[in-house]
Design a protein around this motif. Structure first.
Motif, PDB file in Angstrom:
ATOM      1  N   VAL A  97      56.931   7.761  10.296  1.00 12.47           N
ATOM      2  CA  VAL A  97      55.731   8.079   9.525  1.00 12.47           C
ATOM      3  C   VAL A  97      55.074   9.344  10.061  1.00 12.47           C
ATOM      4  CG1 VAL A  97      55.367   5.693   8.799  1.00 12.47           C
ATOM      5  CG2 VAL A  97      54.175   6.546  10.827  1.00 12.47           C
ATOM      6  N   LEU A  98      55.216   9.603  11.368  1.00 15.57           N
ATOM      7  CA  LEU A  98      54.738  10.864  11.929  1.00 15.57           C
ATOM      8  C   LEU A  98      55.422  12.044  11.252  1.00 15.57           C
ATOM      9  CD1 LEU A  98      53.279  12.586  14.122  1.00 15.57           C
ATOM     10  CD2 LEU A  98      55.250  12.123  15.609  1.00 15.57           C
ATOM     11  N   ALA A  99      56.716  11.903  10.975  1.00 15.40           N
ATOM     12  CA  ALA A  99      57.456  12.983  10.315  1.00 15.40           C
ATOM     13  C   ALA A  99      56.922  13.283   8.919  1.00 15.40           C
ATOM     14  CB  ALA A  99      58.943  12.631  10.251  1.00 15.40           C
ATOM     15  N   GLN A 100      56.168  12.366   8.339  1.00 13.43           N
ATOM     16  CA  GLN A 100      55.509  12.601   7.046  1.00 13.43           C
ATOM     17  C   GLN A 100      54.081  13.117   7.224  1.00 13.43           C
ATOM     18  OE1 GLN A 100      58.885  11.774   5.346  1.00 13.43           O
ATOM     19  NE2 GLN A 100      57.133  12.197   4.042  1.00 13.43           N
ATOM     20  N   GLY A 101      53.691  13.362   8.481  1.00 12.12           N
ATOM     21  CA  GLY A 101      52.359  13.872   8.755  1.00 12.12           C
ATOM     22  C   GLY A 101      51.302  12.804   8.872  1.00 12.12           C
ATOM     23  N   ALA A 102      51.712  11.538   8.995  1.00  6.88           N
ATOM     24  CA  ALA A 102      50.766  10.425   9.005  1.00  6.88           C
ATOM     25  C   ALA A 102      50.520   9.916  10.421  1.00  6.88           C
ATOM     26  CB  ALA A 102      51.277   9.284   8.135  1.00  6.88           C
ATOM     27  N   GLU A 103      49.280   9.527  10.672  1.00  7.95           N
ATOM     28  CA  GLU A 103      48.905   8.883  11.927  1.00  7.95           C
ATOM     29  C   GLU A 103      49.222   7.392  11.823  1.00  7.95           C
ATOM     30  OE1 GLU A 103      44.852   7.555  14.336  1.00  7.95           O
ATOM     31  OE2 GLU A 103      44.726   9.088  12.780  1.00  7.95           O
ATOM     32  N   PRO A 104      50.048   6.844  12.714  1.00  4.73           N
ATOM     33  CA  PRO A 104      50.322   5.399  12.668  1.00  4.73           C
ATOM     34  C   PRO A 104      49.042   4.611  12.938  1.00  4.73           C
ATOM     35  CG  PRO A 104      51.898   6.550  14.066  1.00  4.73           C
ATOM     36  CD  PRO A 104      50.800   7.512  13.782  1.00  4.73           C
ATOM     37  N   LEU A 105      48.811   3.588  12.109  1.00  8.36           N
ATOM     38  CA  LEU A 105      47.574   2.820  12.207  1.00  8.36           C
ATOM     39  C   LEU A 105      47.813   1.393  12.686  1.00  8.36           C
ATOM     40  CD1 LEU A 105      45.830   3.934   8.900  1.00  8.36           C
ATOM     41  CD2 LEU A 105      45.474   4.849  11.198  1.00  8.36           C
ATOM     42  N   PHE A 106      48.715   0.683  12.006  1.00  8.88           N
ATOM     43  CA  PHE A 106      48.951  -0.695  12.420  1.00  8.88           C
ATOM     44  C   PHE A 106      50.409  -1.081  12.240  1.00  8.88           C
ATOM     45  CE2 PHE A 106      47.339  -0.984   8.050  1.00  8.88           C
ATOM     46  CZ  PHE A 106      48.264  -1.793   7.422  1.00  8.88           C
ATOM     47  N   PHE A 107      50.798  -2.085  13.005  1.00  9.34           N
ATOM     48  CA  PHE A 107      52.201  -2.464  13.126  1.00  9.34           C
ATOM     49  C   PHE A 107      52.331  -3.980  13.028  1.00  9.34           C
ATOM     50  CE2 PHE A 107      56.182  -3.323  15.380  1.00  9.34           C
ATOM     51  CZ  PHE A 107      56.990  -2.286  14.956  1.00  9.34           C
ATOM     52  N   LEU A 108      53.406  -4.421  12.391  1.00  6.14           N
ATOM     53  CA  LEU A 108      53.762  -5.841  12.354  1.00  6.14           C
ATOM     54  C   LEU A 108      55.233  -5.972  12.730  1.00  6.14           C
ATOM     55  CD1 LEU A 108      51.850  -5.260   9.539  1.00  6.14           C
ATOM     56  CD2 LEU A 108      51.789  -7.748   9.701  1.00  6.14           C
TER      57      LEU A 108
END
Length: 343
Positions: A97-108
């Motif tokens: 998701v970083l490669a799409q320019g997004a900050e990771p927020l939450f994980f399951l």
């Protein structure tokens, strides 16, 4: 008088509900340790909630990703080294998701096994929590599935799911702004990461080495320990550059290697020109190539060959970006440039 029917329980069928509840109690502190703005990281409900406004977003686009650890997990299980595969799980998802320019927020996470042993599962999930802390991502939930007959012995499988966000208009790649002459910068990997492990395991079989033998390419570690080096997480290093608009594209070097992953961020009229001698190749890849007789073209597609993430940046900014990365103690290399695609 009719005969009394046998009374079976779920536990006798192989599923221990009490063990599942014990595991939840063990991992609650792990989830709490990943708390960040927007998430309470509380387990036990039917779903996890996240407040985008509290996380500081105004007009966000959500970006999601999912992945597993692959057959690297087989080495972890066979060698009994289970503490770091959770980092791999998070890394493979958040780097995407970083490669799409997004900050990771939450994980399951999803943990599936034939027989649930809470202490083993908690050890694995402790690695997941560590990966979440490294990436600033909240572990807000997951699923533990005990499925007798589906997995042998203490085998288990892992899958992960991440949601990230970027402000509208800030997503990558910015392929409309890419042009011939743009510079490619490579960031080192920590090893094979989580790709190519079916081939790695085959090569280890050929070598005849046991998992507890000294690694030929790093005798200070056992072979299993060296090959289980966790996948590097690039979020903290690269998000500041993404927010400043200094990156046009990112390629997470996973399955398919450098050869196949860099083109995924490019428009069709441009192609990468990569100098494979521009960075030092870690010894593990030389050992794998020589021991397995792997051809160079195959090596470049099966493995990352020492680079875990590749940046596309404007030529005028390349030197400054290298300096910023070095200031953050991140080694980086100019590995090539964009050129017109062959028609």
């Amino acid at each position: 008088m009719s005969e009394q029917k046998n009374s079976l329980s779920y536990k006798e069928a192989g599923v221990d509900i009490d063990a599942g509840e014990a595991l939840v109690d063990q991992i609650k502190p792990l989830a709490a340790s990943t708390r960040r703005p927007g998430a309470q990281a509380m387990l036990g409900g039917f779903g996890g909630a996240f407040d985008l406004k509290a996380a500081g977003f105004d007009d966000p686009i959500l970006v999601s990703g999912t992945d597993g650890v692959g057959t690297k997990l087989r080495i972890a299980i066979d060698s009994g080294r289970l503490g770091t595969v959770g980092i791999d799980l998070v890394a493979m998802c958040v780097n995407d998701v970083l490669a799409q320019g997004a900050e990771p927020l939450f994980f399951l996470d999803y943990y599936a096994t034939g027989k649930l042993t809470p202490d083993i599962a908690a050890l694995v999930i402790s690695g997941i929590a560590e990966g979440c802390r490294q990436s600033g991502c909240a572990l807000i939930g997951g699923e533990t599935a005990e499925m007798p007959g589906m997995y042998a012995g203490e085998d288990f499988d892992l899958a992960g799911f991440v949601v990230g966000a970027a402000e509208r208009g800030a997503l990558l790649p910015k392929d409309g702004k890419m042009q011939s002459g743009d510079v490619l910068i490579g960031l080192p990997s920590s090893g094979p990461h989580s790709n190519g492990y079916s081939l790695i395991r085959k090569i280890v079989d050929i070598s005849g080495l046991a998992w507890d033998a000294p690694a030929p390419f790093d005798p200070a570690q056992s072979l299993a320990e060296a090959l289980l080096t966790p996948t590097k997480i690039y979020v903290n290093t690269l998000m500041p550059l993404v927010r400043q608009g200094l990156i046009k594209g990112l390629a997470h070097i996973t399955g398919g290697g450098i050869t196949d992953n860099i083109p995924r961020m490019l428009p069709k009229h441009l192609s990468p020109k990569v100098d494979f001698n521009a960075w030092p190749r870690p010894a593990v890849f030389t050992w794998l190539q020589e021991t397995g007789g792997v051809e160079e073209a195959e090596l470049r597609r099966a493995f990352n060959c020492g680079l875990g993430m590749v940046l596309c940046v404007d030529k005028e900014n390349a030197v400054d970006i290298l300096g910023m990365l070095h200031t953050e103690h991140e080694q980086a290399y100019i590995i090539g440039e964009l050129c017109p695609a062959e028609s």
